[in-house]
Design an enzyme around this catalytic site. Structure first.
Site, PDB file in Angstrom:
ATOM      1  CB  CYS A 111      -0.918   0.092   1.160  1.00 49.56           C
ATOM      2  SG  CYS A 111      -1.996   1.520   1.138  1.00 49.56           S
ATOM      3  CB  CYS A 168      -2.426  -0.638   7.506  1.00 52.22           C
ATOM      4  SG  CYS A 168      -3.496  -1.699   6.743  1.00 52.22           S
ATOM      5  CD  GLU A 214     -26.596  -7.358  19.209  1.00 44.82           C
ATOM      6  OE1 GLU A 214     -25.481  -7.653  19.597  1.00 44.82           O
ATOM      7  OE2 GLU A 214     -26.661  -5.826  18.842  1.00 44.82           O
ATOM      8  CB  CYS A 260     -12.079  -7.031  19.010  1.00 42.44           C
ATOM      9  SG  CYS A 260     -13.126  -5.759  19.869  1.00 42.44           S
TER      10      CYS A 260
HETATM   11  C1  LIG Z   1     -18.136  -7.354  18.930  1.00 47.94           C
HETATM   12  S1  LIG Z   1     -19.855  -7.680  18.568  1.00 47.94           S
HETATM   13  C2  LIG Z   1     -20.132  -9.149  18.660  1.00 47.94           C
HETATM   14  C3  LIG Z   1     -21.314  -9.870  18.027  1.00 47.94           C
HETATM   15  C4  LIG Z   1     -21.649 -11.180  17.811  1.00 47.94           C
HETATM   16  N1  LIG Z   1     -20.797 -12.128  18.936  1.00 47.94           N
HETATM   17  C5  LIG Z   1     -20.703 -11.647  16.629  1.00 47.94           C
HETATM   18  O1  LIG Z   1     -19.610 -12.270  16.561  1.00 47.94           O
HETATM   19  O2  LIG Z   1     -21.040 -11.541  15.304  1.00 47.94           O
HETATM   20  C6  LIG Z   1     -20.545  -6.957  19.927  1.00 47.94           C
HETATM   21  C7  LIG Z   1     -22.225  -6.642  19.477  1.00 47.94           C
HETATM   22  O3  LIG Z   1     -22.724  -6.217  21.034  1.00 47.94           O
HETATM   23  C8  LIG Z   1     -23.814  -5.356  20.770  1.00 47.94           C
HETATM   24  N2  LIG Z   1     -23.915  -4.641  21.767  1.00 47.94           N
HETATM   25  C9  LIG Z   1     -23.245  -3.678  22.424  1.00 47.94           C
HETATM   26  N3  LIG Z   1     -23.356  -2.987  23.724  1.00 47.94           N
HETATM   27  C10 LIG Z   1     -24.455  -3.761  23.937  1.00 47.94           C
HETATM   28  C11 LIG Z   1     -25.160  -3.776  25.305  1.00 47.94           C
HETATM   29  N4  LIG Z   1     -24.961  -3.179  26.370  1.00 47.94           N
HETATM   30  N5  LIG Z   1     -25.973  -5.005  25.276  1.00 47.94           N
HETATM   31  C12 LIG Z   1     -26.160  -5.927  24.260  1.00 47.94           C
HETATM   32  N6  LIG Z   1     -25.671  -5.960  23.211  1.00 47.94           N
HETATM   33  C13 LIG Z   1     -24.628  -4.990  23.057  1.00 47.94           C
HETATM   34  C14 LIG Z   1     -23.379  -4.638  19.558  1.00 47.94           C
HETATM   35  O4  LIG Z   1     -24.471  -4.493  18.929  1.00 47.94           O
HETATM   36  C15 LIG Z   1     -22.712  -5.900  18.841  1.00 47.94           C
HETATM   37  O5  LIG Z   1     -23.449  -6.688  17.958  1.00 47.94           O
END
Ligand SMILES: C[S@@+](CC[C@H](N)C(=O)[O-])C[C@H]1O[C@@H](n2cnc3c(N)ncnc32)[C@H](O)[C@@H]1O
Length: 443
Positions: free
Chosen positions: A58, A67, A323, A400
């Site tokens: 890049c 990156c 969720e 993450c």
């Molecule tokens: C890192 S993602 C993980 C999603 C799923 N486990 C996947 O692997 O596709 C985090 C998720 O948590 C949701 N989220 C964030 N804060 C939240 C809360 N206080 N209560 C419920 N869900 C929440 C977000 O909308 C998102 O879908």
């Protein structure tokens, strides 16, 4: 390498240097001196480290905010990520981070900020320069699906002739399934700036781009008038198509809508889900003799990717997913239906409200296993304290951000949880980010 964009040099304190690689000999200019540390720019690379990547593909990698580690050979990036993980969470034996065989063209989603340049009306879109809000007009990005370059190029050219005012279009998002047969395009607008003329022009643009790229199955418009850095607003209109793309993930089919979360590196996330399955199967085999179903709570479950993959492979699990985003919960429910899974149910709401230790109609306690996969900021104290009170033995934490994972694991120690295993996965090659799967248990 720090867990961040900086390499660290030590001399009378610590110096953080962007675009440097351990082993480099550098002439530096300190631009920010603090009491115990400083930040420096490279003035001259006197002798390049042998860990440097000979030719990062890049052209803008040194300034692009996406990156930060592209100048380092991929195998060495993996070693530094491994070191970051063991530095942040010491004392746990950690197998080598799982990398990618081909660490390019892996991103299944991009969200480009947009700018319209002065009177020419030229549409720019790409990434912000590091530590700045100066937009780089990205023509080619080697970490994303290559079709995105072509679509963005065509769309920008088309849009540049329409006289859109600056700030009307905030972002353009593209998301694709893994075989790139279905792509979703979303334009994020300031609704307050949208008049009839531009609405019509935008419709023409969306139709035209779909004609050119028939794999764009859904085009949508999202409205966001808030002055925050949250990308998507509350209101989404489907312009054309079903409103989602369909992904085949392991053995299951998933519908993913515009505003629902889906992991950006599908290949690597499959590996994580496989390890989660193995960890649960091991636990269930150790508990042989306990008859009936095993209750599993999947917190922050998104569109049900983890829940449904587990439900398909392990029919004796009785799964409840929670969720916050409504479109994601709708996707999760529909995804259970499509895959004829009746052992997973999904609830819309905040984990803070719904993972309470008080049994309720929605919360069929006691649980045997809990999975958490929170956003980068980790779990709130309320969630951690509730988890501490809930009666279950195994907690699977998919993170993450190893810094918040380390903090949350420390908090959970007071409730008897200990990290039993830790495994890093490189979901984000060429950046300092990575994913970690931690299995915690308590007696
Ligand atoms: C890192 S993602 C993980 C999603 C799923 N486990 C996947 O692997 O596709 C985090 C998720 O948590 C949701 N989220 C964030 N804060 C939240 C809360 N206080 N209560 C419920 N869900 C929440 C977000 O909308 C998102 O879908």
């Amino acid at each position: 390498m720090a867990h961040g964009p900086y390499a660290i040099a030590k001399e009378d304190g610590v110096i953080f240097i962007e675009n440097a690689c351990p082993g480099d000999e550098l002439e530096l200019e300190i631009y920010d001196q603090r009491k115990d540390f400083a930040y420096a720019h490279i003035i001259e690379l006197l002798e390049a480290s042998e860990l440097r990547a000979p030719e990062p593909p890049c052209k803008i990698h040194k300034i692009c905010g996406s990156c930060q580690w592209q100048h380092i050979q991929y195998d060495e990036q993996l070693k530094f990520k491994q070191q970051n993980l063991t530095d942040l969470i010491p004392g746990v034996e950690t197998p080598a981070i799982v990398g990618m065989d081909e660490p390019w063209n892996f991103r299944n989603k991009i969200t480009y900020p947009v700018e319209v340049v002065g009177k020419t009306g030229r549409v720019k879109a790409g990434y912000f320069k590091r530590n700045s809000n100066e937009l780089i007009n990205v023509k080619h990005c080697p970490i994303q699906y290559s079709i995105f370059d072509e679509i963005m190029d065509a769309l920008k050219e088309q849009m540049s002739t329409r006289g859109y005012p600056d700030k009307l279009i905030r972002h353009i998002m593209l998301r694709s399934n893994i075989d790139q047969s279905e792509i979703l395009l979303c334009v994020v607008l300031r609704e307050s700036m949208l008049d009839k003329e531009f609405r019509n022009k935008l419709r023409v643009d969306l139709n035209k781009i779909q004609e050119k790229f028939p794999q764009i199955v859904t085009t949508s418009i999202n409205y966001n008038d808030l002055s925050t850095n949250v990308i998507l607003g509350q209101k989404t209109e489907v312009h054309n198509g079903p409103g989602y793309i369909t992904e085949t993930f392991g053995g299951i089919k998933l519908e993913i809508s515009t505003t629902s979360f889906f992991q950006v590196n599908t290949k690597q996330f499959l590996k994580i889900v496989e390890q989660i399955k193995s960890a649960i199967l091991r636990t269930l085999s150790e508990e042989k003799g306990t008859s009936g179903s095993h209750k599993l709570l999947d917190l922050y479950c998104g569109i049900g990717t983890i829940s449904l993959s587990l439900a398909k492979a392990i029919p004796e699990l009785d799964i409840t997913g929670i969720e916050l985003v409504e479109s994601a919960v709708e996707n999760a429910k529909k995804n259970a239906e499509i895959n004829q899974i009746s052992t997973a149910k999904f609830i819309h709401g905040k984990v803070e409200d719904l993972a309470s230790p008080e049994p309720s109609a929605q919360s069929p306690q006691p649980y045997d296993i809990v999975i958490v996969n929170p956003p980068r900021k980790g779990c709130t104290n309320k969630v951690l304290n509730d988890l501490g009170q809930l009666k279950f033995k195994q907690l699977i934490y998919v993170s993450c951000n190893p810094s918040t994972l380390a903090r949350d694991a420390k908090h959970l120690e007071q409730f008897g949880f200990k990290i039993q295993s830790l495994q890093g996965f490189d979901m984000f090659p060429h950046s300092f980010h990575f994913e970690t799967l931690a299995v915690l248990t308590r007696e």
